[in-house]
Design an enzyme around this catalytic site. Structure first.
Site, PDB file in Angstrom:
ATOM      1  N   CYS A 137      23.220  16.239  43.888  1.00 11.71           N
ATOM      2  CA  CYS A 137      22.771  14.849  44.014  1.00 11.71           C
ATOM      3  C   CYS A 137      23.141  14.218  45.350  1.00 11.71           C
ATOM      4  O   CYS A 137      22.406  13.370  45.859  1.00 11.71           O
ATOM      5  CB  CYS A 137      23.315  14.017  42.853  1.00 11.71           C
ATOM      6  SG  CYS A 137      25.101  13.779  42.858  1.00 11.71           S
ATOM      7  N   CYS A 170      31.941  16.687  38.623  1.00 11.90           N
ATOM      8  CA  CYS A 170      31.507  15.321  38.312  1.00 11.90           C
ATOM      9  C   CYS A 170      31.674  15.034  36.824  1.00 11.90           C
ATOM     10  O   CYS A 170      32.145  13.965  36.430  1.00 11.90           O
ATOM     11  CB  CYS A 170      30.057  15.134  38.734  1.00 11.90           C
ATOM     12  SG  CYS A 170      29.423  13.453  38.493  1.00 11.90           S
TER      13      CYS A 170
END
Length: 370
Positions: free
Chosen positions: A198, A101
């Site tokens: 997440c 990410c």
């Protein structure tokens, strides 16, 4: 300087943006919406990038008196982070989605958009420091070692250091950040930290993998090939795992057994004694350099420290570069549960030298005695 502040909705990014404003920069805030499920909500302190986080980010920007935008990067996140996560596990490797990410979304995509819009730098709430060194800017560990995030940031590469700001690099503790947020009237001063992956807010990684990759039942075997249990998908196991094995046959010596390797072609999980997890040589793929390739710390059999887990302790050893192919690290003392697919970051003191992905690890010296 025109600065684009990435606001996650948490206290760290809010204080980082506040510090950028206090430093006199022309700051604009942006929240990256990464979830393809727009109605996603926070589950306790798990997860991030939820509706609540977007609202908190908006409130922080309003209190700081800076413009605020939401960028929908859900498609980019799905393609570069979630899909990669599934591919890596399916191939029997252990990825770190936070690193992916940071590489593709929080820096490459965010930085590219910021540059196209005329911003000079991107500001985030990461705990790390950028220091002017003899040969240019260097990435260093944060002063607060407990929260240091240089491990997940190293993948950005050296060129990106000229375009990012990490205002929290010099703070002594997370408590200091929370106190600063409270003094500034920011409502997320007591907001709990997010943790785990997440996009798996319930923390059930094995369940997430089964839902996306399907169940693939197979055998769990010991190092002699004896079947000692069953699994629902070899992709869901990683080297060093002990919990959740559900073995039907105990080890002969009664000691715990761990995953020592997985065989995706045979769909088997191999378990064995703890000493089988020890390795003293680690091989990597190509390096992402954070220093100049002529740096003395990269020459010959250089002594380094390395970290191969986001919250793991450092290991010591010597690194030998193999041209563009990667590096071989000979450890001073054996390390355990090193898995292919993990990111490894090399340091000289607090200075980050390079990052790479582990391709293999083995034991060259005498085995441990237990």
């Amino acid at each position: 300087m025109r600065v684009l502040a990435a606001l996650s909705g948490g206290v760290d990014s809010a204080v980082a943006a506040a510090r950028a404003v206090a430093a006199g920069h022309d700051v604009t805030a942006v929240h990256m919406a990464l979830s393809s499920t727009q109605a996603a909500t926070r589950c306790g302190s798990r997860g991030c990038c939820t509706v609540e986080d977007a609202d908190d980010a908006r409130r922080a920007a309003m209190l700081l008196g800076i413009p605020f935008y939401i960028w929908d990067l859900a498609e980019e996140f799905e393609q570069t982070v979630v899909s990669d996560f599934l591919r890596e596990y399916e191939a029997g490797r252990t990825p770190n989605p936070c690193i992916r990410c940071n590489e593709f979304v929080k820096f490459r995509e965010l930085s590219a958009r910021a540059e196209a819009l005329g911003f000079d730098a991107v500001c985030t709430g990461h705990y790390a420091s950028i220091v002017e060194g003899p040969s240019g800017l260097e990435l260093h560990r944060a002063r607060c070692l407990e929260k240091d995030q240089s491990y997940v940031l190293a993948v950005m590469g050296r060129a990106e250091l000229t375009r990012v700001l990490f205002p929290l690099g010099d703070v002594a503790s997370k408590a200091e950040v929370r106190a600063e947020a409270e003094r500034a009237g920011l409502p997320m001063s007591a907001k709990p930290d997010s943790y785990d992956i997440c996009f798996i807010p319930d923390g059930d990684t094995a369940g997430f993998l089964r839902r996306h990759l399907g169940e693939r039942p197979g055998d769990i075997v010991d190092t002699e090939g004896n079947v000692v249990g069953q699994h629902r998908g070899a992709y869901a196991y990683t080297v060093g795992q002990r919990k959740g094995l559900g073995l039907s046959r105990p080890a002969r010596d009664g000691r715990p057994r761990y995953v020592v390797r997985t065989d995706q072609h045979r769909n088997t999980v191999v378990v064995g004694a703890a000493q089988l997890l020890s390795v003293d040589e680690i091989r990597t793929g190509p390096l992402t350099l954070l220093v100049d390739e002529s740096d003395p710390a990269l020459q010959g059999e250089s002594e380094i420290t390395a970290q191969y887990r986001a919250h793991g302790s450092v290991v010591h050893g010597r690194m030998h570069l193999e041209g563009s192919a990667g590096a071989v690290v000979t450890l001073s003392a054996p390390a355990r549960a090193v898995a292919a697919g993990q990111s490894i970051v090399f340091y000289s003191g607090t200075r980050v030298l390079a990052q790479a992905t582990i391709t293999g690890a083995e034991r060259r010296g005498a085995p441990d005695k237990e």
